[in-house]
Design an enzyme around this catalytic site. Structure first.
Site, mmCIF file in Angstrom:
data_model
loop_
_atom_site.group_PDB
_atom_site.id
_atom_site.type_symbol
_atom_site.label_atom_id
_atom_site.label_comp_id
_atom_site.label_asym_id
_atom_site.label_seq_id
_atom_site.Cartn_x
_atom_site.Cartn_y
_atom_site.Cartn_z
ATOM 1 C CG ASN A 68 47.695 51.039 39.869
ATOM 2 O OD1 ASN A 68 47.246 52.184 39.781
ATOM 3 N ND2 ASN A 68 46.964 50.029 40.350
ATOM 4 C CG LEU A 69 53.971 52.237 40.455
ATOM 5 C CD1 LEU A 69 55.001 52.984 41.297
ATOM 6 C CD2 LEU A 69 53.726 52.952 39.132
ATOM 7 C CD GLN A 70 52.213 43.263 40.499
ATOM 8 O OE1 GLN A 70 51.253 43.964 40.208
ATOM 9 N NE2 GLN A 70 52.141 41.944 40.589
ATOM 10 N NE ARG A 71 47.784 45.003 38.339
ATOM 11 C CZ ARG A 71 47.773 45.670 39.483
ATOM 12 N NH1 ARG A 71 48.863 45.691 40.236
ATOM 13 N NH2 ARG A 71 46.695 46.307 39.888
ATOM 14 C CG ASP A 128 38.890 46.959 36.963
ATOM 15 O OD1 ASP A 128 37.863 47.532 36.551
ATOM 16 O OD2 ASP A 128 39.610 47.426 37.877
ATOM 17 C CB CYS A 167 28.263 39.853 21.204
ATOM 18 S SG CYS A 167 26.860 39.612 22.330
ATOM 19 C CB CYS A 184 44.351 42.176 40.747
ATOM 20 S SG CYS A 184 44.442 43.965 40.687
#
Length: 249
Positions: A68-71, A128, A167, A184
Site C-alpha cells: 500500500n505504501l507506494q500510493r 475498490d 445515480c 490493482c
C-alpha cells in the site's frame, strides 16, 4: 464563525473570490463520509482535511499492507499490519487536531450502508469493489445524500458526482453486484495516478460543499488519462428502469 486561528490557517482559501469566508464556513460546518482509505482515499483525506472539512467519518475495514505504501500517502512503515482507520486518525490528529473525526472499521453492506451515510452532506466513495459501491450508492439515493464516486486503475481514473437521478447504478447497471472487479494487485497501479484521482475528487468535493465554485456537475463523469495525459467528461443518462433511482423502483 471561524476563530482567529482558523481564519489564519485558511487565509489562502478565504482570499479566493470563488470561495471566500462563506465557502470556508460551509466547509467547516460540513459532514463528509469518506469510504475507502486506500489509493484514492488517502490523498482525498489529506486535501479534505487541508480544506478544513469540519466533520469526517472515515470508513475502511482493511489493514495496511507493505504494498500500500507506494500510493496510500497517509501511512508509513509503522502502520503496516494495523487498521487503516487507526492510521488515518493518527494522521488527521497530527495534521489538524481541531477536526472532528469518527471512525468505522465495519465492512459496508446493504445492511449498514444506510446508517453510515445518514446525516452526511456528502459521501466520497473511493472503495475498490462494485458490491460496496452499489450498496453505498443505493443508500445515498434512499437518504437523499449526494455521492462523489472515484475509481482508478493502472493509468485511468474516473470521478463522478451524483444527486438523485442519474445515480451510480444508472452508470454501471446491476451486473456488478458481486465482488468481481479487477484489482490493482493483478493489473498494477501508478501511485501518482491514484493521487491525481484522489485530489481531483477532493476538489470536486469542495466545489459541491461550498456551492460557490460553479456547477457541481451532477451526473457528469470525468475521465482522467495518465498516459495521454488528459481529461474529458461525459454526461451519464438516467435509467428510467434503475432499481435505485428510476421510475420502476
Amino acid at each position: 464563525m471561524l476563530e482567529p486561528d482558523r481564519l489564519q490557517r485558511f487565509a489562502r482559501h478565504i482570499v479566493l473570490p470563488e470561495l471566500g469566508g462563506v465557502g470556508q464556513q460551509r466547509l467547516a460546518d460540513a459532514r463528509v463520509v469518506l469510504i475507502g482509505l486506500g489509493g484514492i482515499g488517502s490523498p482525498a483525506l489529506q486535501y479534505l482535511a487541508g480544506a478544513g472539512i469540519g466533520h469526517l467519518l472515515l470508513v475502511d475495514d482493511d489493514r495496511v499492507d507493505p504494498t500500500n505504501l507506494q500510493r496510500q500517502t497517509i501511512y508509513t512503515e509503522r502502520d503496516v499490519g494495523h487498521l487503516k482507520v487507526v492510521g488515518a486518525k493518527r494522521w488527521t490528529t497530527n495534521f489538524d487536531a481541531a477536526l472532528d473525526i469518527e471512525l468505522s472499521d465495519e465492512r459496508i453492506s446493504r445492511d449498514n450502508a444506510g446508517a453510515l451515510v445518514a446525516g452526511a452532506d456528502l459521501v466520497v466513495d473511493g472503495c475498490d469493489n462494485f458490491a460496496t459501491r452499489l450498496a453505498v450508492s443505493d443508500a445515498c439515493v434512499a437518504a437523499g445524500v449526494p455521492l462523489l464516486s472515484a475509481a482508478v486503475g493502472r493509468f485511468q481514473g474516473q470521478v463522478a458526482a451524483f444527486k438523485g437521478a442519474p445515480c451510480y447504478r444508472c452508470f454501471v447497471g446491476d451486473a456488478f453486484d458481486a465482488e468481481d472487479c479487477d484489482t490493482c494487485a493483478a493489473d498494477g497501479m501508478l501511485g501518482a495516478m491514484a493521487g491525481w484521482v484522489g485530489t481531483f475528487a477532493a476538489l470536486q468535493a469542495v466545489r459541491i460543499l461550498t456551492g460557490t465554485m460553479g456547477d457541481p456537475q451532477w451526473g457528469r463523469l470525468h475521465l482522467l488519462d495518465g498516459l495521454a495525459p488528459g481529461m474529458r467528461s461525459i454526461a451519464i443518462a438516467a435509467d428510467p428502469g434503475c432499481s435505485a433511482c428510476g421510475a420502476a423502483r
